[in-house]
Every structure is written in structure tokens, then in C-alpha cells.
Design a protein around this motif. Structure first.
Motif, PDB file in Angstrom:
ATOM      1  N   UNK A 153       0.705  -1.170   0.028  1.00 47.27           N
ATOM      2  CA  UNK A 153      -0.042   0.008  -0.108  1.00 47.27           C
ATOM      3  C   UNK A 153       0.879   1.371  -0.109  1.00 47.27           C
ATOM      4  N   UNK A 154       2.018   1.100   0.643  1.00 47.91           N
ATOM      5  CA  UNK A 154       2.924   2.252   0.889  1.00 47.91           C
ATOM      6  C   UNK A 154       3.467   2.641  -0.506  1.00 47.91           C
ATOM      7  N   UNK A 155       3.880   1.802  -1.322  1.00 51.47           N
ATOM      8  CA  UNK A 155       4.461   2.020  -2.520  1.00 51.47           C
ATOM      9  C   UNK A 155       5.737   2.688  -2.477  1.00 51.47           C
ATOM     10  N   UNK A 156       6.539   2.404  -1.355  1.00 49.11           N
ATOM     11  CA  UNK A 156       8.015   3.006  -1.317  1.00 49.11           C
ATOM     12  C   UNK A 156       7.990   4.142  -0.546  1.00 49.11           C
ATOM     13  N   UNK A 157       6.895   4.639  -0.143  1.00 47.81           N
ATOM     14  CA  UNK A 157       6.969   5.814   0.545  1.00 47.81           C
ATOM     15  C   UNK A 157       7.061   5.667   2.003  1.00 47.81           C
ATOM     16  N   UNK A 158       7.991   6.396   2.784  1.00 42.51           N
ATOM     17  CA  UNK A 158       8.480   6.448   3.953  1.00 42.51           C
ATOM     18  C   UNK A 158       7.265   6.879   4.836  1.00 42.51           C
ATOM     19  N   UNK A 159       7.689   6.398   6.312  1.00 36.96           N
ATOM     20  CA  UNK A 159       6.499   6.669   7.260  1.00 36.96           C
ATOM     21  C   UNK A 159       6.559   8.368   7.164  1.00 36.96           C
ATOM     22  N   UNK A 160       7.669   8.970   7.161  1.00 34.30           N
ATOM     23  CA  UNK A 160       7.599  10.332   7.172  1.00 34.30           C
ATOM     24  C   UNK A 160       6.638  11.180   6.201  1.00 34.30           C
ATOM     25  N   UNK A 161       6.820  10.529   4.917  1.00 38.68           N
ATOM     26  CA  UNK A 161       6.138  10.726   3.786  1.00 38.68           C
ATOM     27  C   UNK A 161       4.896  10.833   4.036  1.00 38.68           C
ATOM     28  N   UNK A 162       4.046   9.493   4.622  1.00 37.43           N
ATOM     29  CA  UNK A 162       2.962   9.113   4.898  1.00 37.43           C
ATOM     30  C   UNK A 162       2.448   9.900   6.091  1.00 37.43           C
TER      31      UNK A 162
END
Length: 310
Positions: A281-290
Motif C-alpha cells: 500500500x505504501x508503494x515505497x513511501x516512507x513513514x515520514x512522507x505518509x
């Protein structure tokens, strides 16, 4: 306006930093203690970001962004504080040790509000000689953006502590509820746990992907629940007949669903499946970006509703 002006934060993690930003945004002074030597840098960076968000919400008219200092002991932090927000790790021995340190230093009218998410007020009170200053004030993360605070007081709480705490939180923009009977997890976390249990069950059973189950929430009932709670919404769902008509019509349906709900456990296999689903689901996005995306959405929703709630 609440008369409380001087606050202290014990524990400078994400929750403590968020509280600090909110207190500063509402014109209070803040003294912070955390044993981590990097706390000042991380808290100041967090507060800077959070105050920008609060400004967008129009919650910084009284802001005192420079009225924050850092000290080396919990006792020093509370020495002149009128309101203390305690956010130390969720382990009873640590909390009790903190209380033993600060109790002799508290001013006569000081309030200590614990952010604990899972411990009961009664368990916390056993760490005090006189527990009258202590109240449970559990926020939702991040506290500077989510209005809810769950309050718990009991017979050992000072006679005016609940009223003064409610007045203080209300003045800084919080929405409070009173928990009349202490239970692990309080109210909102138990609601979250119930919903997530069924989300986990459906993922494990292959009903839908982790992403689609999340999507079903934010694109469906999550939108309605941001406006009103489930009982109020079902009251509206039957038109003029209200909740009585809704229950008369749907009682067998809901009883059947409740009987069929799952009861999963977070073992290694289940956790692995959930993590894999979240990674997809995150598709490579970091926790900071999310987290930044989450906060942008929360700010937008708050801006859209804040005037309707006041």
C-alpha cells in the motif's frame, strides 16, 4: 479563558512534542524534560512544523513560540508549573518513579495529567502519596491536530481538578469526554481495536487486500464518523423513526454480523501478512512522507469543520 499559563511536558517523544506545540500555540509557556540528550533538537524541529499547521487552523493567535525551555530533571520541570502533561513510557514502574520524583516539587494547585493510553487511573494513583493532583488526560495522536482528550477522575482526584482540567483543555481547542468507568484502552482505543480486529480478520481470510480494507474505511464509514458517531448516524439512517426504527429493522442483521465477526491474534504469520500488505500500500513511501500526507488531510478536514463545531 483558563487561568493556567505555565505548563510542563514530561517525556519529549512524538506525543510530548505535539502537546508542547499545542500549549505554545495557545499562549502558554512550556518546560520540557526528557532524559534523551537529543530531545531539545527533535522537539524544537517538531514544534516548528506543528506550529505551521496550527497557524493554518487559526489556532496561534496567542502563540508564544519562544516560551519553551528544556531542563535536566523532571523535578525541575514541574517546579513552577500549573499544569503538567506526563508522557513518559507506558510502563508502570517508570511512571511511578516519575511521580515519586515530582510530587514533592509540585505547587499546591498544580494538575498532573497523564497521556497514558492503556493504564488505568487507579493503577497510576498507587505511585502517589497523595494522588489528588493526578487526572488521566489521554489524547489522540497527534494531539495538536486531533481534538479528542479522554478524561478520567475518581474519588481520590482533587475536588476541582476535573473542572479545571476541562476548562484548560477547552481553552486550547480540545474536545473532552469523561470516562465514568476505567477500562484498559479507555473508550476511543477500544473502538479502534474493535474495528482493526475485524480488518485484520478480513485480511487474513482473504476477503480483501490490506489496502482495499483501509480504502473501505477512509472512503466509506470513516467520512461519516468524522461528522458524527455511529449511534447518531444510525439514528439518522431510519429517517423520522430514528434509532428505534433502525434497531427494529436491522437488529437481526447486526446480531448476525456480530456473531460472524472474527477473533484474530497478532502472531508472527498474521503480522507478516499485514506488514506485506502495508508495504504494498505504501508503494515505497516512507513513514515520514505518509505522516505528512496524514497531517495535510487532518488539517484540511479540521479547517472545513472547525467553525461548525464552535
Amino acid at each position: 479563558m483558563s487561568q493556567i499559563e505555565r505548563t510542563a511536558i514530561l517525556g519529549g517523544g512524538v506525543i510530548g512534542a505535539s502537546w508542547a506545540a499545542l500549549f505554545l500555540g495557545a499562549g502558554r509557556s512550556v518546560t520540557v524534560f526528557d532524559p534523551d540528550p537529543n530531545t531539545e533538537n527533535t522537539v524544537r524541529a517538531y514544534v516548528k512544523r506543528a506550529l505551521r499547521a496550527l497557524k493554518e487552523l487559526g489556532l496561534t493567535d496567542r502563540a508564544t513560540p519562544d516560551a519553551m525551555r528544556f531542563v535536566s530533571t523532571a523535578a525541575e520541570a514541574v517546579a513552577d508549573a500549573e499544569f503538567v502533561q506526563e508522557n513518559v513510557p507506558e510502563r508502570l514502574p517508570i511512571k511511578h518513579a516519575t511521580y515519586a520524583e515530582i510530587e514533592p516539587e509540585l505547587s499546591a494547585d498544580a494538575i498532573v495529567s497523564s497521556s497514558t493510553s492503556g493504564l488505568t487511573l487507579e493503577a497510576l494513583q498507587t505511585g502517589w502519596g497523595d494522588p489528588s493532583p493526578l487526572i488521566l488526560g489521554h489524547p489522540f495522536n497527534p494531539p495538536h491536530l486531533i481534538p479528542l482528550v479522554e478524561l478520567t477522575a475518581n474519588h481520590a482526584t482533587g475536588s476541582d481538578v476535573l473542572d479545571r482540567t476541562e476548562a484548560f483543555y477547552s481553552d486550547i481547542g480540545k474536545v473532552t469526554i469523561l470516562i465514568k468507568k476505567g477500562m484498559p484502552g479507555h473508550v476511543a482505543n477500544r473502538l479502534q481495536a474493535a474495528v482493526w480486529r475485524e480488518a485484520v480478520h478480513m485480511a487474513v481470510e482473504g476477503v480483501a487486500s490490506v489496502e482495499d480494507i483501509d480504502k473501505a474505511m477512509w472512503a466509506g464509514p470513516g467520512l461519516r464518523w468524522a461528522a458524527m458517531g455511529p449511534t447518531s448516524l444510525f439514528h439518522l439512517g431510519a429517517g423520522k423513526g430514528g434509532l428505534q426504527a433502525f434497531c427494529d429493522h436491522f437488529k437481526d442483521t447486526f446480531n448476525g454480523w456480530w456473531d460472524d465477526l472474527g477473533d484474530p491474534r497478532l502472531n508472527d504469520d498474521v503480522i507478516r501478512q499485514l506488514v506485506e500488505g502495508m508495504d504494498a500500500q505504501a508503494r515505497g513511501q516512507s513513514t515520514e512522507e505518509l505522516s505528512a500526507q496524514r497531517d495535510e488531510l487532518l488539517i484540511a478536514m479540521q479547517k472545513a469543520t472547525i467553525n461548525l463545531r464552535t
